[in-house]
Design an enzyme around this catalytic site. Structure first.
Site, PDB file in Angstrom:
ATOM      1  N   LYS A  13      36.262  43.031  36.550  1.00 44.38           N
ATOM      2  CA  LYS A  13      36.464  44.376  37.207  1.00 44.38           C
ATOM      3  C   LYS A  13      37.511  44.129  38.058  1.00 44.38           C
ATOM      4  O   LYS A  13      38.554  44.811  38.288  1.00 44.38           O
ATOM      5  CB  LYS A  13      35.215  44.483  37.986  1.00 44.38           C
ATOM      6  N   ASN A  14      37.716  42.735  38.866  1.00 50.59           N
ATOM      7  CA  ASN A  14      38.633  42.687  39.864  1.00 50.59           C
ATOM      8  C   ASN A  14      40.100  42.019  39.199  1.00 50.59           C
ATOM      9  O   ASN A  14      41.022  41.978  39.942  1.00 50.59           O
ATOM     10  CB  ASN A  14      38.174  41.660  40.816  1.00 50.59           C
TER      11      ASN A  14
ATOM     12  N   CYS B 264      34.029  50.041  54.924  1.00 48.75           N
ATOM     13  CA  CYS B 264      33.002  49.821  53.693  1.00 48.75           C
ATOM     14  C   CYS B 264      31.832  49.045  54.147  1.00 48.75           C
ATOM     15  O   CYS B 264      31.991  48.276  55.205  1.00 48.75           O
ATOM     16  CB  CYS B 264      33.848  49.356  52.572  1.00 48.75           C
TER      17      CYS B 264
ATOM     18  N   ARG C 250      37.626  45.940  56.781  1.00 51.38           N
ATOM     19  CA  ARG C 250      38.732  45.910  55.487  1.00 51.38           C
ATOM     20  C   ARG C 250      39.958  46.583  55.501  1.00 51.38           C
ATOM     21  O   ARG C 250      40.235  47.345  54.957  1.00 51.38           O
ATOM     22  CB  ARG C 250      37.803  46.152  54.151  1.00 51.38           C
TER      23      ARG C 250
ATOM     24  N   ASP D  43      31.871  36.739  46.842  1.00 48.53           N
ATOM     25  CA  ASP D  43      30.918  37.763  45.872  1.00 48.53           C
ATOM     26  C   ASP D  43      29.957  37.167  45.189  1.00 48.53           C
ATOM     27  O   ASP D  43      29.054  37.737  44.177  1.00 48.53           O
ATOM     28  CB  ASP D  43      32.132  38.227  44.731  1.00 48.53           C
TER      29      ASP D  43
ATOM     30  N   ARG E 273      28.807  49.889  39.704  1.00 49.31           N
ATOM     31  CA  ARG E 273      30.400  49.868  40.088  1.00 49.31           C
ATOM     32  C   ARG E 273      30.982  48.497  39.586  1.00 49.31           C
ATOM     33  O   ARG E 273      32.147  48.598  39.408  1.00 49.31           O
ATOM     34  CB  ARG E 273      30.458  49.503  41.603  1.00 49.31           C
TER      35      ARG E 273
HETATM   36  C1  EPZ Z   1      38.786  41.557  46.885  1.00 50.42           C
HETATM   37  O1  EPZ Z   1      38.819  42.603  48.014  1.00 50.42           O
HETATM   38  C2  EPZ Z   1      37.857  41.990  46.023  1.00 50.42           C
HETATM   39  N1  EPZ Z   1      37.932  43.208  45.422  1.00 50.42           N
HETATM   40  C3  EPZ Z   1      36.500  41.781  46.562  1.00 50.42           C
HETATM   41  O2  EPZ Z   1      35.450  41.896  45.406  1.00 50.42           O
HETATM   42  C4  EPZ Z   1      36.215  40.286  47.036  1.00 50.42           C
HETATM   43  O3  EPZ Z   1      35.316  40.424  47.879  1.00 50.42           O
HETATM   44  C5  EPZ Z   1      37.544  40.081  48.007  1.00 50.42           C
HETATM   45  O4  EPZ Z   1      38.892  40.091  47.360  1.00 50.42           O
HETATM   46  C6  EPZ Z   1      37.499  38.596  48.587  1.00 50.42           C
HETATM   47  O5  EPZ Z   1      37.488  37.691  47.361  1.00 50.42           O
HETATM   48  C7  EPZ Z   1      39.030  43.581  44.431  1.00 50.42           C
HETATM   49  O6  EPZ Z   1      39.897  42.682  43.945  1.00 50.42           O
HETATM   50  C8  EPZ Z   1      38.952  44.893  43.944  1.00 50.42           C
HETATM   51  P1  EPZ Z   1      40.786  40.678  50.947  1.00 50.42           P
HETATM   52  P2  EPZ Z   1      40.044  42.453  48.930  1.00 50.42           P
HETATM   53  O7  EPZ Z   1      41.881  41.740  51.274  1.00 50.42           O
HETATM   54  O8  EPZ Z   1      41.311  42.435  48.244  1.00 50.42           O
HETATM   55  C9  EPZ Z   1      40.881  40.798  55.642  1.00 50.42           C
HETATM   56  C10 EPZ Z   1      33.372  42.734  44.742  1.00 50.42           C
HETATM   57  O9  EPZ Z   1      32.378  42.584  45.199  1.00 50.42           O
HETATM   58  N2  EPZ Z   1      41.838  41.685  55.246  1.00 50.42           N
HETATM   59  O10 EPZ Z   1      41.017  39.366  50.034  1.00 50.42           O
HETATM   60  O11 EPZ Z   1      39.862  43.904  49.590  1.00 50.42           O
HETATM   61  C11 EPZ Z   1      39.529  41.524  55.066  1.00 50.42           C
HETATM   62  O12 EPZ Z   1      39.211  42.537  55.766  1.00 50.42           O
HETATM   63  C12 EPZ Z   1      34.462  42.827  45.862  1.00 50.42           C
HETATM   64  O13 EPZ Z   1      33.751  42.845  43.328  1.00 50.42           O
HETATM   65  C13 EPZ Z   1      42.757  42.173  56.507  1.00 50.42           C
HETATM   66  O14 EPZ Z   1      42.368  41.662  57.698  1.00 50.42           O
HETATM   67  O15 EPZ Z   1      39.846  41.571  50.191  1.00 50.42           O
HETATM   68  C14 EPZ Z   1      38.755  40.499  54.836  1.00 50.42           C
HETATM   69  O16 EPZ Z   1      37.850  40.020  55.842  1.00 50.42           O
HETATM   70  C15 EPZ Z   1      33.722  43.345  47.271  1.00 50.42           C
HETATM   71  N3  EPZ Z   1      43.973  42.852  56.299  1.00 50.42           N
HETATM   72  C16 EPZ Z   1      39.675  39.211  54.186  1.00 50.42           C
HETATM   73  O17 EPZ Z   1      40.927  39.597  54.585  1.00 50.42           O
HETATM   74  C17 EPZ Z   1      44.424  43.138  55.182  1.00 50.42           C
HETATM   75  O18 EPZ Z   1      45.442  44.078  54.960  1.00 50.42           O
HETATM   76  C18 EPZ Z   1      39.793  39.337  52.621  1.00 50.42           C
HETATM   77  O19 EPZ Z   1      39.901  40.347  52.178  1.00 50.42           O
HETATM   78  C19 EPZ Z   1      43.353  42.672  53.889  1.00 50.42           C
HETATM   79  C20 EPZ Z   1      42.567  42.039  54.042  1.00 50.42           C
END
Ligand code: EPZ
Length: 421
Positions: free
Chosen positions: A22-23, A120, A125, A308, A400
């Site tokens: 998915k990701n 979310c 996020r 995850d 999802r």
């Molecule tokens: C990706 O989400 C995945 N989703 C998530 O999978 C996964 O949990 C996550 O990476 C971490 O591995 C997809 O790839 C579609 P991040 P993403 O930006 O990119 C903070 C699942 O279950 N942050 O790496 O949204 C954020 O709040 C899903 O399949 C900022 O502060 O996660 C978090 O605490 C859930 N500012 C941390 O960084 C930003 O601009 C990591 O988030 C971006 C992120």
């Protein structure tokens, strides 16, 4: 609304095939916007989130299709006419990963209007790092009426140092930089296999990216990209979930297409719990232990233990022989499965971002409610072990990210079915 009913106590046996990731599929589908013509994607999982991404692309004027029959895992995305570079609130609110169209749109069409993804279940996020990166490449970013408006006649290469490691942030800015003038250097990047896979696909389209999958990615902009034909890599999180299913039932399962190099931290942790895990030609064989050892784990960015997989491992620790400490360092609210596991008799105490899990002799089946994607998986796994019947409601969360999980588990001997609620 469907729910899943599972009766526990059946050791899983046999082979199961992991679907496409998915990701990886979500950013790769968005990357189709970067080239004129028709791109073909194979091994695309049939998930609610993929349906949403295809809808986002259609709304802009892309032609999309999912083939049928023997080719039902194939999706086509065609950019052959005018594109309205906008992702509406109604779609983005259902899937925050829709924000992945922002980079490709502003890079390719000089303009993008994308709804700000709200919070979310698992955390606030924010997307500040996505916007920081696009601004560094010269995009003019404004926020109006809940929408991000990004404009740039021509993006220019720059150096971006991410303040936090972000998967989709790295992907979004990387997709913008491939058409920017000059060289971009991204630092403190996410190293997830899905980021590396996206870089691989963009290079197949004619991009010039080095370092995909490492913390420093260098991109030399090009004038144009070509459509691509690509098969999506297997889903390491689905593979990990199926491995825990074998572990929690004391089963013996071959998880086909699971790639050991993407699952090292999960394999090591499951071995600590007492599992026997061997790499075979077609995938990973997992033999669950008679007695599950308690283990401590802290989620971190790849190659550390994935957030995850946190809920699924917690499900296993509820029946471990001892106490385990699980720390969640990525998302601030990713213990929503705990109160539901309590309903099944689990003994878990939460202290801030840490959960202390005291293993119990047995879980008992109960009606429980899914709250997010991975939480729903952990409830199904606990149900496979529990005595009696477990009813998992709100499984639209599960759909999802898992392609008919109950069918795959039933094929392995689980007493599980989906019913209309
Ligand atoms: C990706 O989400 C995945 N989703 C998530 O999978 C996964 O949990 C996550 O990476 C971490 O591995 C997809 O790839 C579609 P991040 P993403 O930006 O990119 C903070 C699942 O279950 N942050 O790496 O949204 C954020 O709040 C899903 O399949 C900022 O502060 O996660 C978090 O605490 C859930 N500012 C941390 O960084 C930003 O601009 C990591 O988030 C971006 C992120």
């Amino acid at each position: 609304m469907d729910k899943i009913i599972v009766k526990g106590g059946h050791p899983l046996q046999g082979e199961v095939v992991v679907s496409g990731a998915k990701n990886a599929a979500l950013p790769i589908l968005a990357s189709a916007l970067l080239a004129d013509g028709k791109s073909v994607y194979r091994n695309v999982p049939d998930l609610a989130d993929v349906v949403t991404m295809l809808k986002v692309l259609e709304t802009m004027g892309c032609g999309t299709a999912r083939l049928t029959g023997r080719q039902k895992d194939v999706c086509e995305v065609a950019i052959e006419g005018p594109i309205t570079p906008e992702a509406p609130y109604d779609l983005v609110k259902t899937m925050r990963a829709s924000v992945l169209v922002l980079g490709p749109l502003v890079a390719r069409f000089g303009r993008a209007r994308v709804s700000m993804p709200g919070g979310c279940a698992i955390g606030a996020r924010p997307i500040d790092q996505h916007l920081k990166g696009l601004k560094a490449l010269g995009a003019d970013i404004t926020l109006t009426e809940g929408y991000v408006e990004a404009r740039a006649k021509q993006l220019k290469g720059a150096t971006v140092n991410f303040d936090v490691i972000t998967v989709t942030g790295t992907e979004n800015v990387m997709m913008a930089a491939v058409l920017a003038k000059g060289r971009t250097v991204l630092e403190n990047c996410a190293r997830e296999p899905e980021v590396e896979e996206l870089a691989r696909v963009l290079n197949k389209m004619g991009a010039r990216i080095q370092g995909g999958g490492t913390s420093v990615i260098t991109i030399d902009g090009v004038d144009a990209l070509q459509p691509v034909d690509h098969a999506i890599l297997p889903d390491r999180i689905e593979a990990g979930t199926l491995m825990v299913a074998a572990a929690i039932t004391g089963g013996n399962v071959l998880v086909k297409h699971a790639q050991p190099e993407h699952l090292e931290s999960v394999i090591l942790k499951l071995r600590e719990t007492g599992c026997t895990i061997t790499a075979e030609e077609k995938g990973l064989r997992v033999k669950g232990p008679k007695v599950v050892n308690s283990v401590d784990v802290k989620t971190t960015e790849h190659p550390g233990f994935p957030t995850d997989m946190q809920a699924q491992l917690m499900g296993l620790m509820t029946v471990a022989n001892g106490t385990s400490v699980i720390s969640e360092s990525i998302f601030e609210n990713r213990f929503m499965h705990v109160p539901e596991l309590h309903r099944m008799g689990a003994d878990i105490t939460i202290q801030g971002h840490t959960a202390v899990v005291k293993g119990v002799k047995k879980l008992s089946g109960a009606p429980v409610m899914a709250t997010d994607l991975r939480a729903s998986a952990s409830l199904v796994l606990a149900g496979l072990r529990a005595e009696g019947k477990t009813e998992v409601a709100r499984i639209y969360h599960l759909d999802r990210g898992y392609e008919r999980l109950e069918r795959k588990l039933r094929k392995l001997g689980a007493d599980i079915r989906r019913v209309k609620a």
